[in-house]
Design a protein around this motif. Sequence first.
Motif, PDB file in Angstrom:
ATOM      1  N   ILE A   1      -0.583  14.420  -5.765  1.00 33.13           N
ATOM      2  CA  ILE A   1      -1.412  13.717  -6.761  1.00 33.13           C
ATOM      3  C   ILE A   1      -2.893  13.846  -6.404  1.00 33.13           C
ATOM      4  O   ILE A   1      -3.740  14.098  -7.267  1.00 33.13           O
ATOM      5  N   GLU A   2      -3.201  13.700  -5.117  1.00 34.98           N
ATOM      6  CA  GLU A   2      -4.611  13.867  -4.687  1.00 34.98           C
ATOM      7  C   GLU A   2      -5.121  15.258  -5.076  1.00 34.98           C
ATOM      8  O   GLU A   2      -6.243  15.404  -5.577  1.00 34.98           O
TER       9      GLU A   2
ATOM     10  N   GLY B   1     -10.413   5.248  -4.803  1.00 33.17           N
ATOM     11  CA  GLY B   1      -9.346   5.507  -3.822  1.00 33.17           C
ATOM     12  C   GLY B   1      -9.858   6.329  -2.660  1.00 33.17           C
ATOM     13  O   GLY B   1     -10.558   7.327  -2.853  1.00 33.17           O
ATOM     14  N   GLY B   2      -9.539   5.907  -1.453  1.00 32.96           N
ATOM     15  CA  GLY B   2     -10.036   6.572  -0.246  1.00 32.96           C
ATOM     16  C   GLY B   2      -9.486   7.977  -0.082  1.00 32.96           C
ATOM     17  O   GLY B   2     -10.236   8.938   0.069  1.00 32.96           O
ATOM     18  N   GLU B   3      -8.153   8.108  -0.105  1.00 34.84           N
ATOM     19  CA  GLU B   3      -7.555   9.436   0.060  1.00 34.84           C
ATOM     20  C   GLU B   3      -7.950  10.322  -1.108  1.00 34.84           C
ATOM     21  O   GLU B   3      -8.244  11.511  -0.950  1.00 34.84           O
ATOM     22  N   THR B   4      -7.964   9.735  -2.285  1.00 40.04           N
ATOM     23  CA  THR B   4      -8.328  10.483  -3.488  1.00 40.04           C
ATOM     24  C   THR B   4      -9.763  10.994  -3.370  1.00 40.04           C
ATOM     25  O   THR B   4     -10.043  12.173  -3.648  1.00 40.04           O
TER      26      THR B   4
ATOM     27  N   ALA C   1      -0.722   3.674 -10.720  1.00 41.05           N
ATOM     28  CA  ALA C   1       0.470   3.047 -11.280  1.00 41.05           C
ATOM     29  C   ALA C   1       0.811   1.804 -10.488  1.00 41.05           C
ATOM     30  O   ALA C   1       0.270   1.570  -9.403  1.00 41.05           O
TER      31      ALA C   1
ATOM     32  N   GLY D   1      -7.209   7.490  -8.339  1.00 40.94           N
ATOM     33  CA  GLY D   1      -5.901   7.766  -7.740  1.00 40.94           C
ATOM     34  C   GLY D   1      -5.456   6.552  -6.943  1.00 40.94           C
ATOM     35  O   GLY D   1      -4.376   6.542  -6.373  1.00 40.94           O
ATOM     36  N   SER D   2      -6.333   5.563  -6.893  1.00 39.44           N
ATOM     37  CA  SER D   2      -6.012   4.331  -6.180  1.00 39.44           C
ATOM     38  C   SER D   2      -5.031   3.507  -7.008  1.00 39.44           C
ATOM     39  O   SER D   2      -5.199   3.373  -8.224  1.00 39.44           O
ATOM     40  N   CYS D   3      -4.001   2.958  -6.326  1.00 35.04           N
ATOM     41  CA  CYS D   3      -3.021   2.119  -7.028  1.00 35.04           C
ATOM     42  C   CYS D   3      -3.192   0.659  -6.628  1.00 35.04           C
ATOM     43  O   CYS D   3      -2.273  -0.142  -6.768  1.00 35.04           O
TER      44      CYS D   3
ATOM     45  N   GLY E   1       1.896  11.626  -2.525  1.00 40.13           N
ATOM     46  CA  GLY E   1       0.474  11.286  -2.419  1.00 40.13           C
ATOM     47  C   GLY E   1      -0.392  12.531  -2.387  1.00 40.13           C
ATOM     48  O   GLY E   1      -1.379  12.645  -3.117  1.00 40.13           O
TER      49      GLY E   1
ATOM     50  N   SER F   1     -13.593   2.316  -2.545  1.00 41.84           N
ATOM     51  CA  SER F   1     -12.387   1.916  -1.830  1.00 41.84           C
ATOM     52  C   SER F   1     -11.492   1.170  -2.804  1.00 41.84           C
ATOM     53  O   SER F   1     -11.977   0.410  -3.649  1.00 41.84           O
ATOM     54  N   GLY F   2     -10.186   1.361  -2.653  1.00 40.54           N
ATOM     55  CA  GLY F   2      -9.231   0.815  -3.624  1.00 40.54           C
ATOM     56  C   GLY F   2      -9.484  -0.626  -4.005  1.00 40.54           C
ATOM     57  O   GLY F   2      -9.530  -0.966  -5.189  1.00 40.54           O
TER      58      GLY F   2
ATOM     59  N   SER G   1      -4.275   8.416 -12.286  1.00 44.28           N
ATOM     60  CA  SER G   1      -2.844   8.571 -11.971  1.00 44.28           C
ATOM     61  C   SER G   1      -2.264   7.228 -11.565  1.00 44.28           C
ATOM     62  O   SER G   1      -1.059   7.102 -11.364  1.00 44.28           O
TER      63      SER G   1
ATOM     64  N   HIS H   1       0.843  -1.207   0.000  1.00 42.58           N
ATOM     65  CA  HIS H   1       0.000   0.000   0.000  1.00 42.58           C
ATOM     66  C   HIS H   1       0.876   1.254   0.000  1.00 42.58           C
ATOM     67  O   HIS H   1       1.869   1.328   0.733  1.00 42.58           O
TER      68      HIS H   1
ATOM     69  N   ALA I   1       2.296  10.795 -13.214  1.00 46.34           N
ATOM     70  CA  ALA I   1       2.299  11.174 -11.794  1.00 46.34           C
ATOM     71  C   ALA I   1       3.420  12.172 -11.539  1.00 46.34           C
ATOM     72  O   ALA I   1       3.281  13.106 -10.755  1.00 46.34           O
TER      73      ALA I   1
END
Length: 426
Positions: free
Chosen positions: A340-341, A363-366, A319, A263-265, A337, A408-409, A317, A146, A287
């Motif tokens: 990018i967010e 993506g959670g943070e995204t 990758a 934005g989730s990888c 991070g 969620s990712g 984004s 992660h 990115a």
Amino acid sequence: MTLALGTIADDYTGASDLANTLAKNGLRTVQTVGIPADDLPLGEVDAVVVSLKIRSVPAAEAVEKARAADRWLRARGAGHVMYKICSTFDSTDEGNIGPVLDALSADAGAAAVLVTPAFPETGRTVYQGHLFVGAVPLNESPLKDHPLNPMHDANLVRVLGRQSVSRVGLVPQALVARGADAIRARLAELAADGIGGVIADAVNEADLVALGAAALDSRVSVGASGLGLGLARGLVATGRVLRVDATASVMAGVGGLSACLAGSCSKATLEQIARAEDAMPVLRLSAEALVSGPAEAEDALEWAAARIESGPVLIASSASPAEVARLQALHGREAAGHAIEQGLATIAEGLVKRGVRRLVVAGGETSGAVVDRLGIPAFALGPEIAAGVPVLRAIGGAHGDLLMALKSGNFGGVDFFTDALGLMSK
Ligand SMILES: Nc1ncnc2c1ncn2[C@@H]1O[C@H](COP(=O)(O)OP(=O)(O)OP(=O)(O)O)[C@@H](O)[C@H]1O
Ligand SMILES: O=C(O)[C@@H](O)C(=O)CO
């Protein structure tokens, strides 16, 4: 509004996942973004999920925000407050699950608080205190890579023990399977022994129902959506809530254009993006360029503007773990991070200004960065797209009618993006 259940989520996708579970199990539920203003019309609801963005912030900040949300929920009648964490226990040795658990427990005068990230519907089970993701222990799952909190230990008694000020206990599955009374008795013994947090095994729905019934006797619990299911079932079974399905009406009358952002990888998102290439134009951002300045986001918006009138687009984004590691080595994990967010949030804002009214974010943070940038104060719950991912409709905010999905990712099937847009267009 008198709440039957209060919940605080450590990120926004996790909040919509929990809100989805509560709504599916009959609770009239609303998801707020932070603590809402007093004049926001939330309607008559049984449960509020306060979304915070505190999974990866310094522990003291997480504690302060969670305590404020807890006070807000209790002032609206919530006798029980669940702290929603990730079903993969995303955290570091510094927190934030342990410090928030310690603080909420102290404020509520609780002891031996149940903690379980189990969510069997998405393959997360806990056995002998060890978290499994599908068939493998957490530390062998994709979570070991992660971008923000790589998980290297599947033994949650140990993981929580490193984060919490008090000792951590275990309620093993053999005891959970004996039902709520057996769990209650065990919790009383552990409390007498000075145990603070108690990791609870759960491998199936019956375990969650028993844990939910026992947890309702306490003022605090910590878990993922599975525990939410148990709490909701307990509230309905004891007649404290009348089962209602309020999700269908949420979808009516939202037109406009559609787009997806990622934005989730995570492994699941990478596969979903690859599949989306068969169905819509996909732009893969650099990115590196996104971190370096605003031009990459501006170019992405021009690219999208030339296409969205003809159908949905996806901008990502995302990758591979090797590329993520390379960028982090250059710029630092948090700085990369965050940049990018913010780049993706700028793109989201530009898309909505250009008429997008159905927006899917992976993506959670995204999702947190996007929802904050759009200034959405709360969401009503629509139908489920995939396990843990509902359609959401914005309540309040400057953009009027807006449907969103916050994924969620690791959630969703390989066709997630087309599934989501298909349901949001009905
Ligand atoms: N190409 C990239 N290189 C490095 N970091 C990236 C890249 N693309 C996205 N990121 C960052 O990786 C992080 C992904 O976290 P995010 O929470 O959005 O997704 P996730 O972890 O898969 O989802 P969830 O938390 O819901 O499981 C974000 O901080 C994002 O900005
Ligand atoms: O519990 C989960 O796995 C999700 O709701 C989540 O929190 C991922 O960010």
